[in-house]
Design a protein around this motif. Structure first.
Motif, PDB file in Angstrom:
ATOM      1  N   UNK A 194      41.052  51.131  15.097  1.00 38.20           N
ATOM      2  CA  UNK A 194      42.048  50.263  15.746  1.00 38.20           C
ATOM      3  C   UNK A 194      41.383  49.373  16.775  1.00 38.20           C
ATOM      4  N   UNK A 195      41.905  48.166  16.894  1.00 37.35           N
ATOM      5  CA  UNK A 195      41.387  47.268  17.910  1.00 37.35           C
ATOM      6  C   UNK A 195      42.538  46.537  18.578  1.00 37.35           C
ATOM      7  N   UNK A 196      42.657  46.749  19.867  1.00 41.04           N
ATOM      8  CA  UNK A 196      43.729  46.095  20.630  1.00 41.04           C
ATOM      9  C   UNK A 196      43.195  45.048  21.582  1.00 41.04           C
ATOM     10  N   UNK A 197      41.973  44.612  21.371  1.00 37.14           N
ATOM     11  CA  UNK A 197      41.369  43.653  22.291  1.00 37.14           C
ATOM     12  C   UNK A 197      40.498  44.371  23.309  1.00 37.14           C
ATOM     13  N   UNK A 198      39.816  43.577  24.122  1.00 38.10           N
ATOM     14  CA  UNK A 198      38.863  44.143  25.068  1.00 38.10           C
ATOM     15  C   UNK A 198      39.399  44.094  26.493  1.00 38.10           C
ATOM     16  N   UNK A 199      39.079  45.141  27.262  1.00 37.25           N
ATOM     17  CA  UNK A 199      39.362  45.151  28.692  1.00 37.25           C
ATOM     18  C   UNK A 199      38.023  45.175  29.422  1.00 37.25           C
ATOM     19  N   UNK A 200      37.714  44.136  30.199  1.00 38.44           N
ATOM     20  CA  UNK A 200      36.474  44.169  30.971  1.00 38.44           C
ATOM     21  C   UNK A 200      36.437  45.424  31.850  1.00 38.44           C
ATOM     22  N   UNK A 201      35.265  46.040  31.926  1.00 34.97           N
ATOM     23  CA  UNK A 201      35.114  47.244  32.760  1.00 34.97           C
ATOM     24  C   UNK A 201      34.930  46.796  34.208  1.00 34.97           C
ATOM     25  N   UNK A 202      36.059  46.545  34.856  1.00 32.30           N
ATOM     26  CA  UNK A 202      36.039  46.006  36.221  1.00 32.30           C
ATOM     27  C   UNK A 202      36.051  47.126  37.269  1.00 32.30           C
TER      28      UNK A 202
ATOM     29  N   UNK B 134      43.601  40.147  29.423  1.00 38.76           N
ATOM     30  CA  UNK B 134      42.906  41.181  30.192  1.00 38.76           C
ATOM     31  C   UNK B 134      42.793  40.738  31.645  1.00 38.76           C
ATOM     32  N   UNK B 135      42.577  41.717  32.500  1.00 42.60           N
ATOM     33  CA  UNK B 135      42.213  41.407  33.878  1.00 42.60           C
ATOM     34  C   UNK B 135      40.704  41.192  33.939  1.00 42.60           C
ATOM     35  N   UNK B 136      40.317  40.120  34.591  1.00 39.57           N
ATOM     36  CA  UNK B 136      38.890  39.920  34.773  1.00 39.57           C
ATOM     37  C   UNK B 136      38.639  39.526  36.228  1.00 39.57           C
ATOM     38  N   UNK B 137      37.399  39.642  36.693  1.00 37.30           N
ATOM     39  CA  UNK B 137      37.130  39.383  38.100  1.00 37.30           C
ATOM     40  C   UNK B 137      37.512  37.961  38.504  1.00 37.30           C
ATOM     41  N   UNK B 138      38.158  37.869  39.669  1.00 35.17           N
ATOM     42  CA  UNK B 138      38.541  36.562  40.193  1.00 35.17           C
ATOM     43  C   UNK B 138      37.643  36.205  41.376  1.00 35.17           C
ATOM     44  N   UNK B 139      37.499  37.124  42.313  1.00 38.31           N
ATOM     45  CA  UNK B 139      36.634  36.865  43.456  1.00 38.31           C
ATOM     46  C   UNK B 139      36.027  38.183  43.899  1.00 38.31           C
TER      47      UNK B 139
ATOM     48  N   UNK C 112      34.716  39.042  31.576  1.00 37.80           N
ATOM     49  CA  UNK C 112      35.628  38.379  30.651  1.00 37.80           C
ATOM     50  C   UNK C 112      34.930  37.355  29.774  1.00 37.80           C
ATOM     51  N   UNK C 113      33.624  37.440  29.693  1.00 35.89           N
ATOM     52  CA  UNK C 113      32.863  36.533  28.823  1.00 35.89           C
ATOM     53  C   UNK C 113      32.409  37.346  27.611  1.00 35.89           C
ATOM     54  N   UNK C 114      33.095  37.132  26.490  1.00 33.62           N
ATOM     55  CA  UNK C 114      32.861  37.956  25.303  1.00 33.62           C
ATOM     56  C   UNK C 114      31.985  37.206  24.309  1.00 33.62           C
ATOM     57  N   UNK C 115      31.289  37.960  23.492  1.00 29.95           N
ATOM     58  CA  UNK C 115      30.422  37.369  22.480  1.00 29.95           C
ATOM     59  C   UNK C 115      28.989  37.371  22.967  1.00 29.95           C
TER      60      UNK C 115
END
Lengths: 126, 1012, 203
Positions: free
Chosen positions: B426-434, B452-457, B470-473
């Motif tokens: 199953x794949x539900x998308x990625x969550x950055x390990x923040x 997803x939540x990704x770092x803002x500051x 949040x930069x995938x690939x």
């Protein structure tokens, strides 16, 4: 765990330091009459603000010297470290110093020699 | 497949070639009694799967069968206990346990066995175990909670700790400093490390796995610089390893991120070895202070929340690919790939290349991606606009129901088709390990496209890079890593140079998942098999919705009520799904619901590593005097005084403690006693203002003390309370020697320094500790002078020449000594100070010289009795920080004429002269043999009902052989007015001790004995 | 036990008298990564004073300038280490401390300065070896990188639970000063921490 820039030894781990609590508490001289309530301001009451706090620290495991620190108690950011006996130089530090309720207390005023008695208070030691 | 089979089962699903395992190094291991085989390079998870073992544990609450879901730190299910006896460690994620020969592992949460677990009845009863069940059921009556909790913890709980409390493993800690710490050695982390290292920066690169490379090692469809990712990684690591200022830490988890870039890491040094060398720690905790940090921890794939999604054989899509490409294990033959994004297509292709059949069930109706084309060309069946609505099976997935769903996957449109299978990816998308970013108080932003939540500051000096940013690939992550590395380099003030990322080929993948948080199963809400959100804490989608119906709105409250995202897992796979379902139930947007705070540790950290070597004799230093060898050789019993070990008493053959102390106490008053007083604090005070300084520190006057004279002083805190006492001697006009209590030594020096530096910097005085420079033997008793003469003293000891409270330099047997004629016993007494190197010699000299004069070594217990006979206080025994000199009856030592001293103003407070304050008195028991227990409370009226009105407490109490009866000191309310009266001391057993209140001086009240 | 004779003379007992030597082999077969020796009776004077103590310091130790913060100066066998503002530690040849103290006090006549003999109150250890910095790092949070804490650098800090003064006398050599009663703990700690590198404590 803070990294504290000891003014003499440079940046050191917090574990080498001890915190001495609120800074800039002037000690009333015994020669100045002060009510018990006013004296209690000096003896017992301490600030514990959320935000900028002026406090005293000592490099206990290093040079053993005391210094002042302006530290944000929320972010743990150290705004300023400045010598004992001096006042903060940063704007935020100055504001925090001026804003303290303590500046207006009788206890703080009593930390200076009483004008009338000043000349003779000096030598009368037992 | 019986238990304790000696023949390893064949690795039935292992590919013949490929992956990072070493097929020439087979390893034997045991799981739940079954002997299995894996290869070097395996994790326990991959080796279990190679043996077609999917059922590896039971769940926390419902005891549901669970399997391996992930290939890394995010594994919520496959928690195992590894090792035996007191080497065992519970709750290890099988996906993070490196295989070694002889590894012994057991499943958890099952009884009597994994396949027949009686606790599974909880699952059948699950209607009665909804969210907040424990809170609702067991909180009443409150008094029973302790009982309930005990049972619940045993029934639920995670694994079982080691059988023995002694952990025989060695753990260490170390400190480290670097310019740039990089957490994570995948594509982004390696590029950041390269940029950092090439600039000359001091770099620490930590990765939790046994090899650097991260996801690159799991992909079979990418190339870097025209070759395999593994080859490229090997080249980079070789370059980094050759640099002296680069520290590479594989098998190391950055688990905590604290203030000012202070990070804690656990390095598993020998956990992966079959034979662990005893000179190496099992684990080492690194405490790193980094100037800059690059967080490159990657991302965690999300499960899809559908009914039956927790069955063994239901795995994350990327994990399936990892097992195939990194470990050469194809974990199923007939595989359903259920996805809301492109990632499932890569997995299906990998499965097919591994020889398995794959069907893709894609929630999306319209799919445009090169990957789809590749899958179609490979002949893979693709069902778009469909969902796996229900998975079923007993101890492993056996079949699924697949239904068409509407465009936003909220409704089932038609009856399902049934499909048999043995694996669901199953794949539900990625969550950055923040996690680390959040621990360091970094802010998050919701990405509407990547969901997803990704770092803002950031709050600390740090940069996020790659998937955790949040930069995938692969190509983008590498470029992002390079950028973050260069930025960190520049932030350190170094030249970042100009480096290019490597040339990468990878399948074109669209990383945007379709929002589909709770997959419908065609039944009303809450009906049908459970759909899990948090697998480790057994929290279902229904639980989250129930919490909302019961009025919980804050995400932090829902977290605690349902236990979603708590405990060791910290929501790695569950956080976003839980938030999304919560947002949906609240009718709000995900970013408005917010996220909970990730706490450290990122993955569980071993307490052993946190303790390190702070155990046994290294837990706390033990300080010994220079005369300690003699005390030991002569059978002394010791007591701890702070870190010091002091001789307590010296029992002779057959003597009880009381007998020994009586003998010592009598000797000090009839012949002579010798005490090791070396531990007393000693402070050298020099400077033109030294006398004035003492005048302000002590309560009495110091300006007129003559040179060579000693004076007793009492120090107060500025609140007027006694803090220490001791004798200080004027060695010269501007030179004093202060003594303090043993326990107060360090505190008094700090106290003096504080006042000198902060309040009176104008006073010219320097303070230096000389506690250990001098060894001190105190010779006390009528024969003291005779013994000193026999020992060869070279000065007159006549009181006329050497009066009480004075000091003289002298020699004993040619050794220079400094003698203080002061007394804590009331007897003629000499405190003989000598350079510490001669301390033992001095003691031996005196013992030998005193042999014919009845010299008797005495310990701290006899010292206490002797001083109590004289009514001398001990700070910390009679006082407790709330006692003034007046309370002690020591007004005589408080100057009335000095303009100021520390505590002066406070003593003048109205409350200080209250007659009802506790005051020091003496107590003598009516039954003179009866010694009152110290700490006993006194009452005036013995027959009053309870609770009785307490007068105060007994602070010191001894049998005094010199008085011939029991003596005690007590702090009693209005004590001095009670003199001549009687008080009663109720005992725990109902007994009542009767005592007369007297002056606290029991022996030689006029001080006639001081000159011998 | 010794007789009460007037024959007792120097040297007396040192901080670690009676402590047996310990060796743990380097498992890689090379030299021990750490060698520990007590610098027996090394003279130690705590010196306090402002810049006006320099003439006296120069006259009695040969130091031409007072050490800067966090540094020590070496003159022959003597080290003068900065401990804090107005505070220094002079390490000198065993047995010379009394004489130097007396002379310094004479030279400091009339200025605010203090000299205190702390020879016996402190214990100096010579520690050296290829792994000495790694061993120290296990219990000391100073940045011990050889270019940061280079030869000539000194600091007061903590080694696990003991206060220490550390002087880097070379890339792989240090003088470690601690309170005498902490010396057994410090040696135990160092021997334990150096287990993986091999260690030799010599008497």
């Amino acid at each position: 765990m803070l990294l504290i820039n000891c003014p003499h030894c440079g940046p050191r781990e917090e574990s080498e330091f001890s915190c001495g609590g609120e800074a800039h508490i002037a000690r009333p001289l015994a020669e100045n009459t002060l009510t018990d309530a006013a004296f209690a301001d000096y003896l017992f009451l301490r600030d514990n603000p959320k935000g900028l706090f002026l406090e005293r620290w000592r490099h206990a495991a290093g040079c053993r010297r005391w210094f002042n620190m302006a530290r944000d108690t929320v972010t743990h950011e150290i705004i300023e470290i400045y010598p004992m006996g001096s006042l903060p130089k940063t704007k935020a530090g100055k504001v925090a110093h001026a804003a303290s309720w303590r500046r207006e207390t009788a206890a703080e005023a009593a930390a200076k020699p009483a004008k009338a008695k000043a000349p003779r208070a000096k030598k009368e030691n037992g | 497949m019986g238990f304790f089979s000696k023949t390893p089962a064949p690795q039935i699903v292992r590919l013949a070639t490929g992956g990072r395992v070493n097929r020439t190094k087979p390893l034997t291991f045991t799981f739940d009694g079954k002997t299995c085989q894996g290869f070097a390079g395996d994790t326990l998870a991959s080796a279990l799967l190679a043996n077609n073992i999917h059922l590896v544990g039971r769940s926390f609450k419902y005891h549901r069968p669970r399997g391996i879901m992930a290939a890394g730190a995010e594994e919520p299910n496959a928690l195992v206990r590894v090792g035996r006896g007191n080497l065992a460690e519970p709750n290890l994620r099988a996906s993070q346990v490196e295989l070694y020969d002889g590894l012994y592992a057991e499943s958890q949460n099952r009884f009597p066995s994994l396949k027949a677990d009686v606790g599974a009845v909880n699952s059948l009863m699950s209607r009665f175990f909804p969210a907040g069940f424990y809170y609702k059921t067991f909180m009443w009556p409150a008094s029973m909670w302790m009982t309930y909790e005990h049972v619940i913890r045993r029934a639920a709980g995670l694994g079982r700790v080691a059988d023995d409390h002694d952990d025989p493993d060695r753990y260490e800690k170390t400190n480290a400093h670097c310019d740039i710490l990089i957490a994570g050695g995948g594509a982004a982390g390696l590029m950041a490390a390269l940029a950092a290292a090439r600039s000359g920066a001091r770099v620490i690169l930590a990765d939790e796995q046994n090899e650097f490379g991260g996801w690159m090692l799991a992909e079979g469809d990418v190339t870097i610089e025209g070759g395999s990712p593994a080859d490229w990684v090997a080249g980079i690591i070789a370059e980094l390893a050759a640099m002296p200022d680069v520290t590479l830490l594989p098998r190391t988890t950055v688990f905590g991120y604290m203030d000012h870039n202070y990070l804690t890491l656990t390095e598993r040094v020998t956990d992966h070895l079959a034979v662990r060398p005893s000179h190496l720690p099992r684990q080492r905790m690194w405490k790193v202070r980094a100037r800059q940090v690059v967080l490159a921890q990657g991302a965690h794939e999300r499960p899809l929340v559908f009914s039956g999604n927790d069955l063994p054989g239901v795995m994350l899509s990327g994990a399936v690919r990892t097992f195939i490409n990194r470990y050469g294990v194809v974990p199923g033959n007939r595989c359903v790939v259920f996805t809301n994004n492109d990632d499932g297509y890569r997995t299906a292709l990998s499965l097919q290349q591994g020889g398995a059949e794959a069907v893709i069930v894609d929630l999306r109706h319209e799919v445009r991606s090169a990957l789809i084309k590749m899958a179609k060309e490979a002949g893979i069946c693709i069902m778009t606009g469909h969902a796996v609505t229900i998975a079923s099976g007993t101890q492993r997935i056996a079949r699924v129901e697949i239904s068409p769903v509407n465009e936003d996957a909220t409704r089932v449109l038609d009856d399902p088709v049934h499909m048999d299978c043995d694996l669901l990816a199953m794949s539900g998308g990625l969550s950055p390990a923040v996690h680390l970013h959040s621990q360091a108080r970094g802010k998050l932003a919701w990405d509407e496209e990547l969901l997803c939540f990704k770092p803002k500051s950031v709050h600390e000096a740090c940069f996020n890079a790659g998937a955790c940013n949040g930069v995938f690939g692969l190509a983008k992550a590498m470029a992002d890593g390079l950028k973050a590395g260069a930025a960190a380099v520049r932030a350190c003030g170094l030249d970042a140079g100009d480096h290019l990322p490597p040339v990468v080929t990878a399948p074109p993948q669209n990383w945007r998942p379709m929002p589909a948080w709770k997959i419908p199963n065609g039944q009303p809400e809450g009906e049908g098999p459970k759909a899990f959100v948090d697998f480790q804490n057994d929290v279902t989608a229904s639980d989250v919705k129930l919490a909302v119906r019961e009025g919980y709105q804050s995400v932090e409250h829902v977290k605690r009520y349902t236990t979603l995202g708590m405990a060791t897992d910290q929501g790695k796979t569950s956080n976003i799904n839980g938030l999304a379902i919560l947002a949906d139930a609240l009718g709000d947007e995900i970013p408005n619901v917010g996220t909970t705070t990730f706490r450290m540790p990122y993955t569980p950290a071993n307490f052993g590593a946190i303790a390190g070597r702070d155990i046994g004799n290294l837990f706390d230093p033990t300080r010994l005097t220079r005369m300690d060898d003699w005390h030991r050789a002569h059978g002394a019993t010791f007591e701890h005084v702070g870190q010091w070990m002091r001789a307590w008493y010296y029992p002779q053959t057959g003597e009880s403690m009381q007998e020994a102390v009586n003998r010592e106490v009598l000797a000090a008053r009839t012949t002579a006693g010798l005490l090791d007083a070396s531990t007393l604090g000693k402070i050298d005070i020099q400077g033109p203002d030294a006398a004035e300084f003492l005048n302000r520190i002590y309560t009495n006057g110091w300006l007129k003390l003559g040179i060579g004279k000693c004076r007793y002083g009492l120090m107060l805190k500025d609140d007027g309370m006694v803090m220490d006492d001791g004798v200080t001697t004027r060695l010269g006009e501007n030179h004093f020697h202060m003594t303090t209590t043993t326990g107060g030594a360090a505190g008094v020096l700090d106290w003096l320094e504080e006042w000198q530096q902060t309040e009176w910097p104008d006073l010219k005085v320097y303070l230096t500790s000389v506690t250990e420079e001098w060894s001190v033997a105190t010779l006390s008793g009528p024969n003291a002078s005779k013994i000193l003469k026999a020992a060869g003293i070279d000065i007159s000891l006549d009181p006329a020449d050497f009066p009480f409270m004075s000091m003289q330099d002298a020699h004993i047997a040619g050794l220079p000594v400094r003698i203080f004629r002061i007394s804590f016993t009331g007897e003629l007494s000499f405190e003989i100070n000598i350079r510490a190197r001669h301390g033992l010699a001095l003691w031996q000299l005196l013992m030998n010289a005193g042999r014919d004069h009845g010299i008797t070594p005495y310990g701290t217990e006899a010292m206490h009795v002797l001083r109590a006979e004289k009514g001398f206080i001990i700070v910390g025994q009679e006082t407790d920080g709330s006692v003034t000199p007046h309370d002690l009856g020591m007004d005589w030592i408080v100057s009335k004429t000095k303009p100021d001293f520390i505590g002066k103003r406070a003593l003048a407070r109205a409350s200080m002269s209250d007659d009802n304050r506790k005051q020091l008195v003496g107590l003598v028991t009516r039954d003179r043999k009866r010694v009152i227990p110290e700490g006993a409370h006194a009452v005036l009226e013995p027959n009053q009902p309870m609770p009785m009105e307490m007068l105060g407490q007994v602070t010191s109490s001894y049998y005094s052989p010199n008085v011939g009866g029991s003596i005690a000191m007590a702090m009693l309310k209005g004590g001095r007015s009670l003199k001549g009266g009687t008080v009663y001391l109720p005992m725990l057993d109902g007994d009542m001790i009767e005592a007369d209140v007297v002056d606290p001086i029991f022996f030689d009240p006029n001080g006639d004995r001081i000159n011998g | 036990m010794a007789d009460a004779s007037p024959q007792i003379r120097l040297p007396g007992r040192n901080a670690l008298s009676g402590r047996p030597a310990i060796t743990h082999a380097n498992q890689d077969g090379g030299k021990p990564g750490l060698v520990i020796e007590e610098l027996v009776h090394l003279g130690k004077l705590n010196i306090r004073g402002a810049a006006d103590i320099l003439p006296g310091i120069t006259a009695q130790t040969g130091c031409q300038s007072l050490p800067e913060n966090n540094r020590f100066v070496t003159i022959g066998e003597r080290h003068l280490a900065w401990l804090g503002p107005d505070e220094y530690l002079l390490l000198c040849e065993a047995g010379r401390e009394d004489e130097i103290q007396t002379r310094l006090r004479q030279d400091f006549e009339g200025i605010h300065a203090a000299v205190t003999n702390v020879t016996d109150g402190l214990c100096a250890l010579g520690i050296r070896g290829g792994s000495v910095r790694k061993v120290l790092a296990k219990g000391c949070a100073l940045d011990l990188h050889e270019e940061v804490f280079a030869a000539g650098q000194c600091a007061q800090s903590l080694l696990s639970h003991a206060g220490i003064t550390l002087l880097a006398t070379g890339e792989t050599r240090f003088v470690l000063v601690c309170r005498t009663s902490f010396a057994p703990y410090v040696v135990d700690w160092l021997v334990d921490a150096a287990l993986e590198y091999g260690v030799s404590y010599r008497t």
